[in-house]
Design an enzyme around this catalytic site. Structure first.
Site, PDB file in Angstrom:
ATOM      1  N   GLU A 167      -5.867  -4.694  10.299  1.00 13.52           N
ATOM      2  CA  GLU A 167      -4.852  -3.677  10.554  1.00 13.52           C
ATOM      3  C   GLU A 167      -5.187  -2.948  11.850  1.00 13.52           C
ATOM      4  O   GLU A 167      -5.986  -1.998  11.844  1.00 13.52           O
ATOM      5  CB  GLU A 167      -4.809  -2.668   9.396  1.00 13.52           C
ATOM      6  CG  GLU A 167      -4.424  -3.275   8.067  1.00 13.52           C
ATOM      7  CD  GLU A 167      -3.789  -2.253   7.137  1.00 13.52           C
ATOM      8  OE1 GLU A 167      -2.730  -2.571   6.576  1.00 13.52           O
ATOM      9  OE2 GLU A 167      -4.315  -1.135   7.002  1.00 13.52           O
TER      10      GLU A 167
ATOM     11  N   GLU B 217      -7.271   4.891   7.378  1.00 17.05           N
ATOM     12  CA  GLU B 217      -7.042   6.308   7.030  1.00 17.05           C
ATOM     13  C   GLU B 217      -8.236   6.884   6.257  1.00 17.05           C
ATOM     14  O   GLU B 217      -8.546   8.069   6.381  1.00 17.05           O
ATOM     15  CB  GLU B 217      -5.715   6.432   6.251  1.00 17.05           C
ATOM     16  CG  GLU B 217      -4.535   6.212   7.199  1.00 17.05           C
ATOM     17  CD  GLU B 217      -3.304   5.587   6.570  1.00 17.05           C
ATOM     18  OE1 GLU B 217      -3.184   5.569   5.327  1.00 17.05           O
ATOM     19  OE2 GLU B 217      -2.446   5.085   7.335  1.00 17.05           O
TER      20      GLU B 217
ATOM     21  N   GLY C 248       2.078   2.492  10.978  1.00 14.56           N
ATOM     22  CA  GLY C 248       3.039   3.586  10.858  1.00 14.56           C
ATOM     23  C   GLY C 248       3.677   3.978  12.182  1.00 14.56           C
ATOM     24  O   GLY C 248       4.315   5.021  12.286  1.00 14.56           O
TER      25      GLY C 248
ATOM     26  N   ASN D 243       0.856  -1.192   0.000  1.00 16.33           N
ATOM     27  CA  ASN D 243       0.000   0.000   0.000  1.00 16.33           C
ATOM     28  C   ASN D 243       0.889   1.238   0.000  1.00 16.33           C
ATOM     29  O   ASN D 243       1.419   1.628   1.032  1.00 16.33           O
ATOM     30  CB  ASN D 243      -0.915  -0.010   1.237  1.00 16.33           C
ATOM     31  CG  ASN D 243      -1.815   1.215   1.286  1.00 16.33           C
ATOM     32  OD1 ASN D 243      -1.805   2.033   0.356  1.00 16.33           O
ATOM     33  ND2 ASN D 243      -2.576   1.346   2.367  1.00 16.33           N
TER      34      ASN D 243
ATOM     35  N   HIS E  15      -9.900   1.331   4.471  1.00 10.80           N
ATOM     36  CA  HIS E  15      -8.641   1.518   5.203  1.00 10.80           C
ATOM     37  C   HIS E  15      -8.879   2.484   6.364  1.00 10.80           C
ATOM     38  O   HIS E  15      -9.666   3.426   6.240  1.00 10.80           O
ATOM     39  CB  HIS E  15      -7.557   2.047   4.260  1.00 10.80           C
ATOM     40  CG  HIS E  15      -6.196   1.999   4.888  1.00 10.80           C
ATOM     41  ND1 HIS E  15      -5.768   2.960   5.782  1.00 10.80           N
ATOM     42  CD2 HIS E  15      -5.197   1.097   4.791  1.00 10.80           C
ATOM     43  CE1 HIS E  15      -4.549   2.630   6.193  1.00 10.80           C
ATOM     44  NE2 HIS E  15      -4.184   1.511   5.610  1.00 10.80           N
TER      45      HIS E  15
ATOM     46  N   SER F 237       3.087  -1.950  10.448  1.00 10.01           N
ATOM     47  CA  SER F 237       4.527  -2.001  10.704  1.00 10.01           C
ATOM     48  C   SER F 237       5.164  -3.345  10.315  1.00 10.01           C
ATOM     49  O   SER F 237       6.080  -3.831  10.990  1.00 10.01           O
ATOM     50  CB  SER F 237       4.835  -1.638  12.162  1.00 10.01           C
ATOM     51  OG  SER F 237       4.396  -0.314  12.436  1.00 10.01           O
TER      52      SER F 237
HETATM   53  P1  13P Z   1       2.644   0.587   7.828  1.00  8.79           P
HETATM   54  O1  13P Z   1       3.184  -0.688   7.223  1.00  8.79           O
HETATM   55  O2  13P Z   1       3.385   1.800   7.388  1.00  8.79           O
HETATM   56  O3  13P Z   1       2.479   0.463   9.306  1.00  8.79           O
HETATM   57  O4  13P Z   1       1.162   0.780   7.211  1.00  8.79           O
HETATM   58  C1  13P Z   1       0.259  -0.268   7.303  1.00  8.79           C
HETATM   59  C2  13P Z   1      -0.910   0.049   6.463  1.00  8.79           C
HETATM   60  O5  13P Z   1      -1.689   0.926   6.771  1.00  8.79           O
HETATM   61  C3  13P Z   1      -1.056  -0.711   5.213  1.00  8.79           C
HETATM   62  O6  13P Z   1      -2.306  -0.500   4.652  1.00  8.79           O
END
Ligand code: 13P
Length: 249
Positions: free
Chosen positions: A166, A96, A172, A8, A94, A211
């Site tokens: 997730e 976000e 992140g 992603n 997602h 992560s």
């Molecule tokens: P990270 O791998 O940067 O933690 O992000 C995970 C994510 O949101 C993948 O969709």
């Protein structure tokens, strides 16, 4: 099914960088892949990605999709157009999108249905915030998200549907869920899918995201009901993607 390694890119890699990165990927990719590999590119860069990867062993898809097919919906992208570019996947729900765009499980449900109807595979994201986990409600919360987002959704073949667990506190942040956390949630999600879809549950891969990187992907994906990973930060550098593939080999 092989594990799925889904990259992603989020809001990274515009068309020019996506093009050169995809070319370098194909040059450096080992001939035998231990995982199915797919890039979730910014929508604007999908044409560039498609120009390089269409017909290769690397699949690609979008990070979001419209629930609508056509009409007065400014700024939206129809699933059928993603298919036209050769996309296989669309990420839906997602955290976000939920956090910054107010997406709900009901919206995710409509998007999953529109995506399947167009012939693409939805990667439906679910997962809890830290306070939910600390209150001991992570599994009931996450399964509750699935109950709504999968209402009326059918599964009849491989890749009709992918689920990505997730946990928001691990995205992140460098705080990866432990393999035990990922497996426990994977088992809870699988129990729900078994109950809802019976034998067809076996067609659904459950990914872990948060992560993930070359030095933890193997331990995570070794667990039952962790059938691959959805990777953000570690998906941006070629070496780290090759490192993850190597770790899965
Ligand atoms: P990270 O791998 O940067 O933690 O992000 C995970 C994510 O949101 C993948 O969709």
């Amino acid at each position: 099914m092989k594990p799925l390694l889904a990259l992603n890119w989020k809001l990274q890699k515009g068309p020019a960088e996506a093009l050169s990165w995809s070319k370098s990927l194909l040059e450096k990719l080992p001939s035998n892949l231990a995982a199915d590999l797919a890039i979730m590119s910014p929508t604007i860069s999908l044409s560039a990605v498609s120009g390089v990867l269409l017909g290769s062993k690397v699949a690609f898809g979008a990070q979001d999709v419209s629930a609508q097919g056509k009409g007065a919906f400014t700024g939206e992208t129809a699933a059928a157009w993603l298919l036209e570019l050769g996309c296989k996947f669309a990420v839906i729900g997602h955290s976000e999108r939920r956090e910054y765009h107010g997406e709900t499980d009901f919206i995710a449900n409509a998007k999953v249905k529109a995506t399947q109807a167009a012939g693409l595979t939805p990667i439906l994201c679910v997962g809890e915030k830290l306070e939910v986990r600390e209150a001991g409600n992570a599994e009931s919360f996450t399964v509750g998200q699935l109950e709504v987002a999968l209402n009326g959704v059918e599964v009849n073949a491989d890749d009709s549907l992918v689920i990505a667990y997730e946990p928001i506190w691990a995205i992140g942040t460098g705080k990866t869920a432990t393999p035990d956390d990922a497996e426990n949630m994977g088992n809870a999600i699988r129990a729900f899918l078994d109950g809802k879809y019976g034998a067809a549950s076996a067609h659904i891969r459950i990914l872990y995201g948060g992560s993930v990187k070359p030095d933890n992907i193997k331990a995570l994906c070794a667990r039952s009901n962790v059938d691959g990973a959805l990777v953000g930060g570690a998906s941006l550098e070629l070496d780290s993607v090759l490192g993850m593939l190597n770790a899965l080999a």
